[in-house]
Write a protein that holds these residues in place. Structure first.
Motif, mmCIF file in Angstrom:
data_model
loop_
_atom_site.group_PDB
_atom_site.id
_atom_site.type_symbol
_atom_site.label_atom_id
_atom_site.label_comp_id
_atom_site.label_asym_id
_atom_site.label_seq_id
_atom_site.Cartn_x
_atom_site.Cartn_y
_atom_site.Cartn_z
ATOM 1 N N ALA A 10 3.164 -0.474 -3.046
ATOM 2 C CA ALA A 10 2.590 0.635 -2.152
ATOM 3 C C ALA A 10 2.101 1.548 -3.043
ATOM 4 O O ALA A 10 0.837 2.449 -2.961
ATOM 5 N N LYS A 13 -1.318 0.373 -4.703
ATOM 6 C CA LYS A 13 -2.294 0.524 -3.925
ATOM 7 C C LYS A 13 -2.818 2.059 -3.603
ATOM 8 O O LYS A 13 -3.944 2.279 -3.395
ATOM 9 N N ALA A 14 -1.936 2.997 -3.538
ATOM 10 C CA ALA A 14 -2.229 4.281 -3.167
ATOM 11 C C ALA A 14 -3.146 4.590 -4.599
ATOM 12 O O ALA A 14 -4.134 5.441 -4.300
ATOM 13 N N ASN A 15 -2.725 4.392 -5.787
ATOM 14 C CA ASN A 15 -3.526 4.616 -6.880
ATOM 15 C C ASN A 15 -4.899 4.193 -6.868
ATOM 16 O O ASN A 15 -6.054 4.723 -7.282
ATOM 17 N N ASP A 17 -6.664 3.251 -4.211
ATOM 18 C CA ASP A 17 -7.411 3.969 -3.219
ATOM 19 C C ASP A 17 -7.574 5.335 -3.601
ATOM 20 O O ASP A 17 -8.990 5.712 -3.439
ATOM 21 N N HIS A 104 -4.615 14.641 -3.256
ATOM 22 C CA HIS A 104 -3.647 13.529 -3.892
ATOM 23 C C HIS A 104 -2.479 14.249 -4.848
ATOM 24 O O HIS A 104 -1.240 13.732 -4.647
ATOM 25 N N ARG A 107 0.199 15.148 -2.073
ATOM 26 C CA ARG A 107 0.853 14.009 -1.422
ATOM 27 C C ARG A 107 1.793 13.544 -2.546
ATOM 28 O O ARG A 107 3.017 13.361 -2.372
ATOM 29 N N TYR A 108 1.383 13.583 -3.812
ATOM 30 C CA TYR A 108 2.353 13.154 -4.817
ATOM 31 C C TYR A 108 3.476 14.069 -5.359
ATOM 32 O O TYR A 108 4.682 13.734 -5.285
ATOM 33 N N ARG A 111 6.266 13.526 -2.516
ATOM 34 C CA ARG A 111 7.041 12.555 -2.811
ATOM 35 C C ARG A 111 7.995 12.950 -3.603
ATOM 36 O O ARG A 111 9.231 12.404 -3.541
#
Length: 189
Positions: A10, A13-15, A17, A104, A107-108, A111
């Motif tokens: 995941a 994939k995020a990186n 994207d 981004h 979001r990071y 997390r």
């Protein structure tokens, strides 16, 4: 704390994207610049051809100087317009990249804060000091990023206002001297 394979996939994939999104914005900016350059070349060639077809009709030096002035006067105005359009494209692309990077980062950061909160809940007794230190580091990093973003925005605004001032001055100078003075009849050789 080991990540599971699902979490690693995941994250990868995020990186990917994020990279695709950023590179897509860069390519959009490049496409706009290429389109602008093609338009400028096309119009410049058409104007040059038009001026050159008039050149054989210039029979005396005065007509020749007027014809040459027709090349330089509009060229300066068009150069200023071109520079403005390039600056606008670059500014818009930079703003879009900044907006994506900010999204981004948020979001990071979310997390990481979730991870710290989970560690605080599940941590052993006495780990409160370490958790507080992590929260302090996160807050300091967030403040630094916000400060850097504001500084970058101010730098862009200063550059834009300087560019506007230079363009206005140059445009005013071109308008005040649109053509050279006609050559006097006695000045012919």
């Amino acid at each position: 704390m080991a990540l599971s394979n699902t979490e690693q996939v995941a994250a990868a994939k995020a990186n990917l994207d994020a990279f695709s999104e950023l590179s897509g914005k860069v390519f959009e900016g490049v496409e706009k610049l290429v389109a602008l350059n093609l338009q400028v070349v096309r119009s410049t060639l058409a104007e040059a051809q038009e001026k050159l077809t008039k050149a054989p009709g210039a029979t005396d030096p005065q007509q020749w100087f007027v014809l040459q002035a027709g090349f330089t006067g509009p060229f300066t105005e068009k150069s200023l317009s071109y520079g403005r359009q390039v600056f606008d494209i670059a500014s818009a692309t930079q703003a879009e990249l900044t907006q994506l990077a900010q999204a981004h980062y948020e979001r990071y950061n979310g997390r990481v804060q979730t991870l710290v909160e989970e560690a605080a809940k599940n941590g052993p007794a006495g780990s409160e000091v370490a958790i507080t230190a992590w929260k302090s580091v996160i807050a300091a990093t967030t403040t630094l990023c916000e400060s850097l973003q504001k500084t970058a925005q101010q730098a862009v605004q200063v550059a834009e206002s300087n560019f506007d001032a230079i363009t206005a001055t140059a445009s005013k100078a071109v308008r005040s001297n649109p053509e050279p003075a006609p050559v006097a009849e006695g000045a012919k050789r």
